[in-house]
Write a protein that holds these residues in place. Structure first.
Motif, PDB file in Angstrom:
ATOM      1  N   TYR A  19       6.289  12.146  -0.672  1.00 23.96           N
ATOM      2  CA  TYR A  19       5.949  10.720  -0.214  1.00 23.96           C
ATOM      3  C   TYR A  19       6.902  11.085   1.476  1.00 23.96           C
ATOM      4  O   TYR A  19       6.526  10.846   2.676  1.00 23.96           O
ATOM      5  CB  TYR A  19       6.698   9.582  -0.293  1.00 23.96           C
ATOM      6  CG  TYR A  19       5.833   8.843   0.446  1.00 23.96           C
ATOM      7  CD1 TYR A  19       4.929   8.121   0.586  1.00 23.96           C
ATOM      8  CD2 TYR A  19       7.204   8.139   1.373  1.00 23.96           C
ATOM      9  CE1 TYR A  19       4.550   6.555   0.969  1.00 23.96           C
ATOM     10  CE2 TYR A  19       6.775   6.796   1.872  1.00 23.96           C
ATOM     11  CZ  TYR A  19       5.693   6.093   1.783  1.00 23.96           C
ATOM     12  OH  TYR A  19       4.937   5.333   2.517  1.00 23.96           O
TER      13      TYR A  19
ATOM     14  N   ASN B 111       1.200  -1.236  -0.336  1.00 25.51           N
ATOM     15  CA  ASN B 111      -0.179   0.042   0.176  1.00 25.51           C
ATOM     16  C   ASN B 111       1.107   1.480  -0.066  1.00 25.51           C
ATOM     17  O   ASN B 111       0.646   1.881  -0.804  1.00 25.51           O
ATOM     18  CB  ASN B 111      -0.596  -0.128   1.326  1.00 25.51           C
ATOM     19  CG  ASN B 111      -2.157  -1.094   1.154  1.00 25.51           C
ATOM     20  OD1 ASN B 111      -2.176  -1.222   0.455  1.00 25.51           O
ATOM     21  ND2 ASN B 111      -2.285  -1.675   2.284  1.00 25.51           N
ATOM     22  N   GLU B 112       1.701   1.252   0.626  1.00 21.27           N
ATOM     23  CA  GLU B 112       2.995   2.767   0.960  1.00 21.27           C
ATOM     24  C   GLU B 112       3.838   2.879  -0.535  1.00 21.27           C
ATOM     25  O   GLU B 112       3.755   3.960  -0.733  1.00 21.27           O
ATOM     26  CB  GLU B 112       3.759   2.073   1.358  1.00 21.27           C
ATOM     27  CG  GLU B 112       3.178   2.635   3.490  1.00 21.27           C
ATOM     28  CD  GLU B 112       2.594   3.930   3.331  1.00 21.27           C
ATOM     29  OE1 GLU B 112       3.120   5.025   3.432  1.00 21.27           O
ATOM     30  OE2 GLU B 112       1.632   3.712   4.237  1.00 21.27           O
TER      31      GLU B 112
ATOM     32  N   THR C  46       1.460   4.152  -2.853  1.00 22.33           N
ATOM     33  CA  THR C  46       1.217   5.829  -2.391  1.00 22.33           C
ATOM     34  C   THR C  46       2.068   6.581  -3.342  1.00 22.33           C
ATOM     35  O   THR C  46       2.459   7.693  -4.535  1.00 22.33           O
ATOM     36  CB  THR C  46       1.036   5.857  -1.371  1.00 22.33           C
ATOM     37  OG1 THR C  46       0.274   5.329  -0.494  1.00 22.33           O
ATOM     38  CG2 THR C  46       0.808   7.314  -1.245  1.00 22.33           C
TER      39      THR C  46
ATOM     40  N   LEU D 103       2.354   9.716  -6.538  1.00 21.92           N
ATOM     41  CA  LEU D 103       3.252  10.776  -6.036  1.00 21.92           C
ATOM     42  C   LEU D 103       4.365  10.753  -6.980  1.00 21.92           C
ATOM     43  O   LEU D 103       4.286  12.363  -7.977  1.00 21.92           O
ATOM     44  CB  LEU D 103       3.420  10.993  -4.513  1.00 21.92           C
ATOM     45  CG  LEU D 103       2.573  11.605  -3.152  1.00 21.92           C
ATOM     46  CD1 LEU D 103       3.235  10.777  -2.212  1.00 21.92           C
ATOM     47  CD2 LEU D 103       1.236  12.259  -3.437  1.00 21.92           C
TER      48      LEU D 103
ATOM     49  N   ARG E  57       4.822  13.791   3.922  1.00 25.04           N
ATOM     50  CA  ARG E  57       3.501  12.944   3.981  1.00 25.04           C
ATOM     51  C   ARG E  57       3.720  11.935   5.236  1.00 25.04           C
ATOM     52  O   ARG E  57       3.023  11.822   6.157  1.00 25.04           O
ATOM     53  CB  ARG E  57       2.481  12.459   3.114  1.00 25.04           C
ATOM     54  CG  ARG E  57       1.777  13.252   2.353  1.00 25.04           C
ATOM     55  CD  ARG E  57       1.554  12.841   0.950  1.00 25.04           C
ATOM     56  NE  ARG E  57       0.850  13.788   0.129  1.00 25.04           N
ATOM     57  CZ  ARG E  57      -0.032  14.155  -1.068  1.00 25.04           C
ATOM     58  NH1 ARG E  57      -0.669  12.365  -0.822  1.00 25.04           N
ATOM     59  NH2 ARG E  57      -0.389  14.758  -1.744  1.00 25.04           N
ATOM     60  N   GLN E  58       4.760  11.375   5.291  1.00 26.07           N
ATOM     61  CA  GLN E  58       5.380  10.888   6.732  1.00 26.07           C
ATOM     62  C   GLN E  58       6.105  10.690   7.605  1.00 26.07           C
ATOM     63  O   GLN E  58       6.294  10.425   8.438  1.00 26.07           O
ATOM     64  CB  GLN E  58       6.547   9.327   5.964  1.00 26.07           C
ATOM     65  CG  GLN E  58       5.684   9.282   4.945  1.00 26.07           C
ATOM     66  CD  GLN E  58       5.116   7.321   5.508  1.00 26.07           C
ATOM     67  OE1 GLN E  58       5.054   6.611   6.439  1.00 26.07           O
ATOM     68  NE2 GLN E  58       3.516   7.287   4.585  1.00 26.07           N
TER      69      GLN E  58
END
Ligand SMILES: [Zn+2]
Length: 484
Positions: free
Chosen positions: A476, A400-401, A404, A408, A479-480
């Motif tokens: 990314y 899933n990561e 994403t 991006l 966002r983390q």
């Protein structure tokens, strides 16, 4: 009678042989990543000469040919180079350039020795790098200039735009009202024009433009009245413009968090060339050049650690690539590749993340092609893929990561490169499966497509691609919460 016929045959054969020793031919031409119509060339004494008329167009200048006096004048940005038939020196103002072999005339046209165009003296004078690939008979011309391409780095509350400058080039900053500024390099020669809409909340857009006697970098701010400063950096020499978000303190404190590790993996290498294009471009070479560029961009930002799985043309098994990343505890893994298709019209870039099943039949075929590198290791791709599926089962979260991260990256690349965006996809890539970090595989363009291949061979395209991939990683990471 028979004797005369024989004599005639012998004569014509001798003549044909003489003609074939010095003959007209054509060479393919690629200028700054764009294929052009073929150029007339002439081969004599085992050496290649290029039609002087065409030389002007190749370098963005003009050529005047005076057949009576046997002179050629090449004019480029207000400067001129004088060449004379039979002479192996050319005059550039008070300076003298060595031609090696003299210019020749064939069928009342002047021809310039290829060795002169590809040599260092002409490179310095013209501000272009010229390369000739004998095997594919392709002439590759790329502008270098005294002003490099702008690079943008977005941090929290601050955006830095830096520009590489040749030593001796002087610059000045001029405010454009309160909404932006111009950075001007007088008498500068730009590597190429560029226009980027950054939209990072601080800087709206920037554009680099070559004008008659200067290079202009125009920066437009997101808000009016934003503060900025200009500073000079060394190694290589750069001028950096820092723009601050409204209310941001200047200078913003340097990040104190742990620097996250990005592992960059240039696909293929050594005995495994990857895909090969019609003009002889090897995927492994493009992947490495782009990876080194990506490492440069990410290191210049200063808030990531960056490692590469290979830094030269060596063979590396697929499993060692992911093992390297796992061993170093990578936070992100980026594998760079070039696509290839039997259908020569397929073009564009795509970004992949790993999955159990492919998002479409093309994605499945591509994964199979890239996994074929396993054969160079003496392994059966089918067996190995099955093994990796078990391993990947435990990492649904990474899947899933990675998706994403891939989405991006696809967005940020599309903003910067001029090849078709085919989007973010999923497939069962071996090299991604074993990685314990969000991982993507970027197929930068199709080496099997003539225009894409020319772009992959161009430094400018690879730089924009690297910047797009870097921007995806930064977004990314932001966002983390990995970045300040
Ligand atoms: Zn590949």
């Amino acid at each position: 009678m028979k004797k005369i016929v024989l004599l005639l045959v012998t004569l014509s054969m001798t003549l044909a042989a003489a003609l074939s020793r010095a003959r007209a031919e054509e060479v393919s031409v690629v200028v700054s990543g764009t294929p052009q119509s073929a150029a007339d060339a002439y081969k004599a004494g085992g050496k290649l000469y290029l039609d002087a008329k065409r030389v002007g167009a190749l370098y963005g200048g003009q050529v005047y040919w005076y057949p009576v006096s046997g002179r050629v004048q090449l004019s480029l940005r207000g400067r001129s180079l004088q060449l004379v038939v039979g002479a192996n020196k050319a005059a550039a103002g008070a300076e003298e350039l060595s031609l090696g072999d003299p210019m020749i005339v064939r069928v009342s046209r002047a021809f310039v020795p290829m060795s002169f165009l590809t040599g260092p003296e002409f490179a310095a004078w013209s501000g272009h790098q010229t390369r000739y690939d004998e095997r594919t008979r392709t002439l590759i011309v790329e502008k270098t200039g005294t002003v490099g391409a702008p690079r943008a780095f977005s941090y929290r509350g601050r955006t830095r735009i830096s520009l590489e400058l040749a030593s001796g080039a002087s610059y000045r900053a001029v405010a454009r009202g309160t909404g932006g500024l111009d950075l001007i390099v007088d008498y500068g020669v730009a590597e190429g024009d560029e226009s980027i809409s950054l939209e990072d909340g601080v800087v709206d857009s920037y554009a680099l433009k070559q004008e008659a006697k200067l290079v202009r970098l125009t920066v437009r701010f997101t808000d009016k009245g934003q503060r900025w400063r200009v500073l000079e950096l060394a190694g290589p020499r750069r001028v950096a413009l820092d723009v601050y978000a409204p209310g941001a303190e200047a200078p913003v404190s340097e990040p104190v968090k742990r620097r996250r590790l990005i592992v960059i993996d240039p696909g293929h290498g050594g005995k495994d060339p990857g895909a090969t294009g019609g003009r002889g471009t090897h995927e492994k070479d493009v992947n490495l050049a782009a990876a080194l560029e990506l490492a440069r961009v990410l290191r210049e930002r200063g808030d990531f650690e960056v490692l590469l799985t290979r830094e030269d043309d060596t063979f590396l098994p697929l499993s060692e690539r992911s093992e390297f990343a796992n061993g170093k505890k990578a936070d992100l893994f980026i594998s760079l590749h070039c696509n290839a298709a039997r259908n020569k019209r397929e073009n564009g870039f795509e970004v992949y993340s790993v999955s159990e099943t492919a998002s479409d039949p093309e994605a499945e075929q591509l994964a199979a092609a890239e996994n074929a590198a396993l054969e160079f290791e003496g392994k059966d791709p089918q067996d190995e893929t099955a093994k990796m599926i078990l391993l990947a089962m435990t990492k649904t979260e990474m899947i899933n990561e990675s998706a994403t991260f891939s989405a991006l990256s696809a967005q940020s690349i599309a903003k910067r490169v001029d090849v078709a965006a085919r989007g973010a996809k999923q497939a069962a890539f071996y090299v991604l499966r074993g990685t314990h970090a969000p991982a993507i595989l970027v197929e930068m363009a199709f080496v099997s497509h003539a225009k894409d291949e020319a772009k992959l061979a161009s430094r400018g395209f690879r730089r924009r691609m690297a910047e797009g991939v870097a921007a995806g990683a930064v977004e990314y990471a932001r966002r983390q919460g990995w970045l300040e």
